[in-house]
Enzyme design. Structure first.
Site, PDB file in Angstrom:
ATOM      1  CB  THR A 174      -1.051  -0.033   1.100  1.00 46.99           C
ATOM      2  OG1 THR A 174      -0.256   0.008   2.372  1.00 46.99           O
ATOM      3  CG2 THR A 174      -1.847  -1.200   1.094  1.00 46.99           C
TER       4      THR A 174
ATOM      5  CB  SER B 228      -9.754   5.060  17.612  1.00 42.39           C
ATOM      6  OG  SER B 228      -9.981   5.258  16.164  1.00 42.39           O
TER       7      SER B 228
ATOM      8  CE1 TYR C 265      -6.469  -1.834  10.587  1.00 43.85           C
ATOM      9  CE2 TYR C 265      -8.149  -0.540  11.724  1.00 43.85           C
ATOM     10  CZ  TYR C 265      -6.662  -0.657  11.205  1.00 43.85           C
ATOM     11  OH  TYR C 265      -5.750   0.155  11.492  1.00 43.85           O
TER      12      TYR C 265
END
EC number: 5.1.3.45
Length: 341
Positions: A51, A143, A166
């Site tokens: 990425t 978070s 994730y």
């Protein structure tokens, strides 16, 4: 009075260390690289370009001196390969582990690859860093670990159930890091990033983050899509704040180690507010956008509201975010316009 970060920026050039940045060709990794090279540090970078982009490294090279660039050693490798991790960790003082497959939707579409990179790769890096006897291991937590817990602001020791594969991977990272500190006496610090944005954040691809994606759409005169009613809110954090947190964490005293910290600004911005902030930011740079946002269904796996309590990072790390959303947007916009036009 100087902040802890200002003191650190003065101290580092006098005593250069060797830093490893995994995911160095990515958004956060390349910004860490730029800052550390400008502080005359030696940096090893590891990336497999899954990425990340060569153009990010090229841009950093254009922003530092030739002498500073000569302090950078790049390894094209993969954290899923333990040999690559061992090679990268050799002779390193501080590890800043940023390599991961981000994106909630990507993890929902392909949980196996997310798991292999974010969990197997993370474990490889922990083992390699432990065996290389590095001084500290700072890693990108998330978070997303707060999951379905409704309380605001988010406080480090109160989390809910994960809402995506994730989020599971990032929580497992925290568990492994904690166990490594208990079993091996190995120092780790996890930084729970909240919606980081800024220069070199990729606007392209199916999993682009909201700020670069919307900015790109506006510059190109395309529709901007908002998932839900636009009142979903996030604690957006400009990249320079995140860089500050990483350097403070890596060099933190023993009392601050083996913990996780929220890294954000401690302010909430709704998607509707963000839309207008980006539109205004472009207008200030001579780019006008006259369309209204297009609302569509709320996205699976997303949390409704996010706001960080950053008092723990402030107290134990000396973290003091310098840029709020509007300041960050003002700094990022010229880069996006240059990159996208």
């Amino acid at each position: 009075m100087m902040s802890r970060y200002e003191e650190l920026r003065k101290e580092l050039p006098a005593q250069p260390k060797v830093w490893l940045i995994t995911g160095v060709a990515g958004f956060i990794g390349s910004n860490l690289l730029e800052t550390l090279l400008k502080l005359d540090q030696k940096v090893v970078g590891l990336d497999n370009f899954a990425t990340g982009h060569q153009r990010n490294l090229d841009e950093v090279r254009s922003l530092v001196s030739e002498k500073q660039w000569s302090n950078f050693k790049f390894i094209q490798g993969d954290i899923r390969n333990l040999d690559d991790c061992n090679n990268a960790c050799a002779g390193v003082d501080y590890v800043l582990h940023q390599a991961a497959l981000g994106s909630v939707p990507r993890s929902i579409n392909d949980p196996i690859t997310s798991n292999a990179t974010n969990i197997d790769g993370f474990l490889n890096m922990l083992i390699a860093a432990r065996d290389a006897k590095v001084q500290s291991f700072t890693y990108a937590a998330s978070s997303s670990t707060y999951g379905d817990h409704p309380g605001l602001p988010k406080v480090e020791d109160t989390i809910g159930k994960p809402l995506s594969p994730y989020a599971v991977t990032k929580y497992v990272n925290e568990l492994y890091a904690d166990v490594f500190s208990r079993c091996y006496g190995f120092s780790t610090i996890g930084l729970r990033y909240f919606n980081v944005f800024g220069r070199r954040q990729d606007p392209n691809g199916a999993y682009a983050a909201v700020i670069p994606k919307w900015t790109s759409s506006m510059i190109q005169g395309d529709d901007v899509y908002i998932n839900g009613d636009g009142e979903t809110s996030r604690d957006f954090c400009y990249i320079e704040n995140t860089v500050q947190a990483n350097l403070l964490a890596a060099t933190a005293g023993l009392d601050a180690r083996n913990q996780v910290y929220n890294i954000a600004v401690g302010g909430r911005t709704s998607l509707n507010q963000l839309f207008f902030a980006l539109r205004d930011g472009l207008a200030e740079n001579g780019v006008s956008y006259h369309r209204e946002p297009v609302y569509r269904d709320f996205r699976e796996g997303d949390v409704r509201h996010s706001l960080a309590d950053i008092s723990k990072a402030a107290k134990l790390l000396g973290y003091a975010p310098k840029y709020d959303v509007s300041a960050g947007v003002a700094l990022a916009m010229p880069w996006y316009i240059m990159f996208l036009k």
